[in-house]
Write a protein that holds these residues in place. Sequence first.
Motif, PDB file in Angstrom:
ATOM      1  N   ILE A 195       0.877  -1.188   0.000  1.00 34.99           N
ATOM      2  CA  ILE A 195       0.000   0.000   0.000  1.00 34.99           C
ATOM      3  C   ILE A 195       0.909   1.231   0.000  1.00 34.99           C
ATOM      4  O   ILE A 195       1.707   1.418   0.927  1.00 34.99           O
ATOM      5  CB  ILE A 195      -0.908   0.035   1.258  1.00 34.99           C
ATOM      6  N   ASP A 196       0.786   2.066  -1.019  1.00 34.14           N
ATOM      7  CA  ASP A 196       1.621   3.264  -1.123  1.00 34.14           C
ATOM      8  C   ASP A 196       0.983   4.445  -0.403  1.00 34.14           C
ATOM      9  O   ASP A 196      -0.245   4.494  -0.259  1.00 34.14           O
ATOM     10  CB  ASP A 196       1.795   3.654  -2.602  1.00 34.14           C
ATOM     11  N   HIS A 202      -4.496   6.477   3.403  1.00 36.47           N
ATOM     12  CA  HIS A 202      -5.249   5.608   4.324  1.00 36.47           C
ATOM     13  C   HIS A 202      -4.774   5.814   5.765  1.00 36.47           C
ATOM     14  O   HIS A 202      -4.208   4.905   6.387  1.00 36.47           O
ATOM     15  CB  HIS A 202      -5.048   4.126   3.933  1.00 36.47           C
ATOM     16  N   HIS A 233       5.213   3.535   2.926  1.00 39.72           N
ATOM     17  CA  HIS A 233       4.703   2.346   2.224  1.00 39.72           C
ATOM     18  C   HIS A 233       4.421   1.260   3.268  1.00 39.72           C
ATOM     19  O   HIS A 233       5.194   1.078   4.199  1.00 39.72           O
ATOM     20  CB  HIS A 233       5.772   1.858   1.232  1.00 39.72           C
ATOM     21  N   ALA A 257      -6.752  -7.207  -9.051  1.00 38.74           N
ATOM     22  CA  ALA A 257      -8.098  -6.930  -8.508  1.00 38.74           C
ATOM     23  C   ALA A 257      -8.809  -8.247  -8.178  1.00 38.74           C
ATOM     24  O   ALA A 257      -9.489  -8.359  -7.144  1.00 38.74           O
ATOM     25  CB  ALA A 257      -8.909  -6.119  -9.511  1.00 38.74           C
ATOM     26  N   ARG A 260      -7.375  -9.660  -4.980  1.00 36.63           N
ATOM     27  CA  ARG A 260      -7.924  -8.971  -3.803  1.00 36.63           C
ATOM     28  C   ARG A 260      -9.287  -9.544  -3.425  1.00 36.63           C
ATOM     29  O   ARG A 260      -9.554  -9.829  -2.256  1.00 36.63           O
ATOM     30  CB  ARG A 260      -8.067  -7.473  -4.114  1.00 36.63           C
ATOM     31  N   ARG A 279      -8.099  -4.335   0.584  1.00 35.70           N
ATOM     32  CA  ARG A 279      -8.801  -3.455  -0.355  1.00 35.70           C
ATOM     33  C   ARG A 279      -7.919  -2.277  -0.766  1.00 35.70           C
ATOM     34  O   ARG A 279      -8.007  -1.804  -1.885  1.00 35.70           O
ATOM     35  CB  ARG A 279     -10.079  -2.919   0.277  1.00 35.70           C
ATOM     36  N   ALA A 280      -7.102  -1.791   0.185  1.00 30.34           N
ATOM     37  CA  ALA A 280      -6.292  -0.600  -0.099  1.00 30.34           C
ATOM     38  C   ALA A 280      -5.031  -0.930  -0.897  1.00 30.34           C
ATOM     39  O   ALA A 280      -4.355  -0.017  -1.381  1.00 30.34           O
ATOM     40  CB  ALA A 280      -5.893   0.060   1.220  1.00 30.34           C
ATOM     41  N   SER A 281      -4.726  -2.198  -1.064  1.00 30.15           N
ATOM     42  CA  SER A 281      -3.442  -2.536  -1.701  1.00 30.15           C
ATOM     43  C   SER A 281      -3.449  -2.080  -3.153  1.00 30.15           C
ATOM     44  O   SER A 281      -4.432  -2.219  -3.857  1.00 30.15           O
ATOM     45  CB  SER A 281      -3.175  -4.034  -1.593  1.00 30.15           C
ATOM     46  N   ASN A 282      -2.337  -1.489  -3.570  1.00 30.68           N
ATOM     47  CA  ASN A 282      -2.290  -0.934  -4.930  1.00 30.68           C
ATOM     48  C   ASN A 282      -0.998  -1.323  -5.631  1.00 30.68           C
ATOM     49  O   ASN A 282      -0.607  -0.735  -6.613  1.00 30.68           O
ATOM     50  CB  ASN A 282      -2.411   0.597  -4.880  1.00 30.68           C
ATOM     51  N   ASP A 283      -0.315  -2.297  -5.077  1.00 32.54           N
ATOM     52  CA  ASP A 283       0.967  -2.740  -5.601  1.00 32.54           C
ATOM     53  C   ASP A 283       0.719  -4.094  -6.262  1.00 32.54           C
ATOM     54  O   ASP A 283      -0.383  -4.627  -6.212  1.00 32.54           O
ATOM     55  CB  ASP A 283       1.893  -2.919  -4.382  1.00 32.54           C
TER      56      ASP A 283
END
Length: 398
Positions: A195-196, A202, A233, A257, A260, A279-283
Amino acid sequence: MTLSSAAPAQTAPQTPLRIAIIGAGPGGLTLARILHVQGIATTLFERETDPHARAQGGTLDLHAETGQLALRRAGLEAEFQKLARYEDQGSRLCDETGRLLLADDDAEDGDRPEIDRSALRDLLLGALPAEMIRWGQALREVVANPDGSYDVVTTAGRETFDLVVGADGTWSKVRPLVSRYQPAYSGLTFIEFGIDDVDHAHPELAALVGKGKLGIESNDARAMIIQRNGHAHLRGYVIFRVPLDWAEKRFDFSDPASVRRALEDELLGWSPKVLAFIRASNDQIVPRPIFALPVGHHWPNRPGITLIGDAAHVMSPFGGEGANAALFDAAELARHLTTTPDWRSAVAAYEAEMFERVEEPARFSAEGAATELSHRSREFGLAWMEEHLQQRKAEASA
Ligand SMILES: Cc1cc2nc3c(=O)[nH]c(=O)nc-3n(C[C@H](O)[C@H](O)[C@H](O)COP(=O)(O)OP(=O)(O)OC[C@H]3O[C@@H](n4cnc5c(N)ncnc54)[C@H](O)[C@@H]3O)c2cc1C
């Protein structure tokens, strides 16, 4: 200081010892650096094409008596101190509802500061002549020559060395020359996510993790660890006890996606408060099956070949010892090589000490892997953290 390739009893003209290091991970780079400081040249072969070819993974806590000591011997203590995150040594434990069970938030006086793996690698790379590292040259095999030397055969060609050091990690191609053992799957698979910019994007998740790492332990064979890395991070791991091919069959890692969503299904019953991390993970999301060599792994000394780090003793990450042991192996091998007149005896002495030294951390890590995800995980997690907290407080007040 020069090391000669001749045996001590010989009187023939001495040529510098030809040392190949396979692998530019924390262990290989530290060895190259310490020998470089001592005026000893090495050739380092790395299969990755350049320093940034692959994301290097999460944060590491470097222990005073091993990892940090190695960096001191590498002459990099001051640089390390600039990068070390003492403020991120805290730990917390909560259950699957997000209820906090224990928090050790004021741990900045501890002696196990964090450093991102990428920062550690850049630190070591910046301290070595660029031409010392052969990027994009993967070891294919090591071939013994009749005169006792070895040919290092890589994707780029063939070169002869007196001493080949396998620092090439879990699936070492050097190890088979000295040992018939292969790492075995521990039964645990980590699914890694990131999560960045967590503090801005967040803040509630940043607050839940606190200053360091958060373990989420349930008693239903599922767990999560989330660690604060540098640059705001978060890196997390959802942990499952499953067959080795389970993750590849269960998730489509080319579609984060969908992973997740599937992870949320696997964590059915967990509170939205903790599922929010997924849900917040974007990596990228990647599987990390955990392998280990047997506790007490050792081999009979074979002149001209040795191993450091995970190649010698890969263990589960529960003790946080792997990178520390790799750095300290490098420091100890370098110490023996630079203080013992006969390099063959130096390597043998390094190995004998290393086998004894890593047995306890390897046992501890194996116990961690065995008790993780049991029906008493939460209790074990709590007991471990309480013990760790007492120990840290005792060390701080000593
Ligand atoms: C999920 C996870 C979390 C972890 N957390 C921690 C922690 O918190 N603290 C800690 O101390 N340890 C931790 N570890 C363990 C740590 O990552 C390893 O112990 C450490 O990286 C070992 O360093 P190494 O230099 O021996 O090997 P590696 O880091 O594996 O480096 C090996 C190098 O060799 C190269 N290589 C491999 N094969 C070849 C080839 N054929 N030819 C040329 N080059 C090759 C690789 O590309 C790599 O650069 C963790 C491990 C995992 C999986």
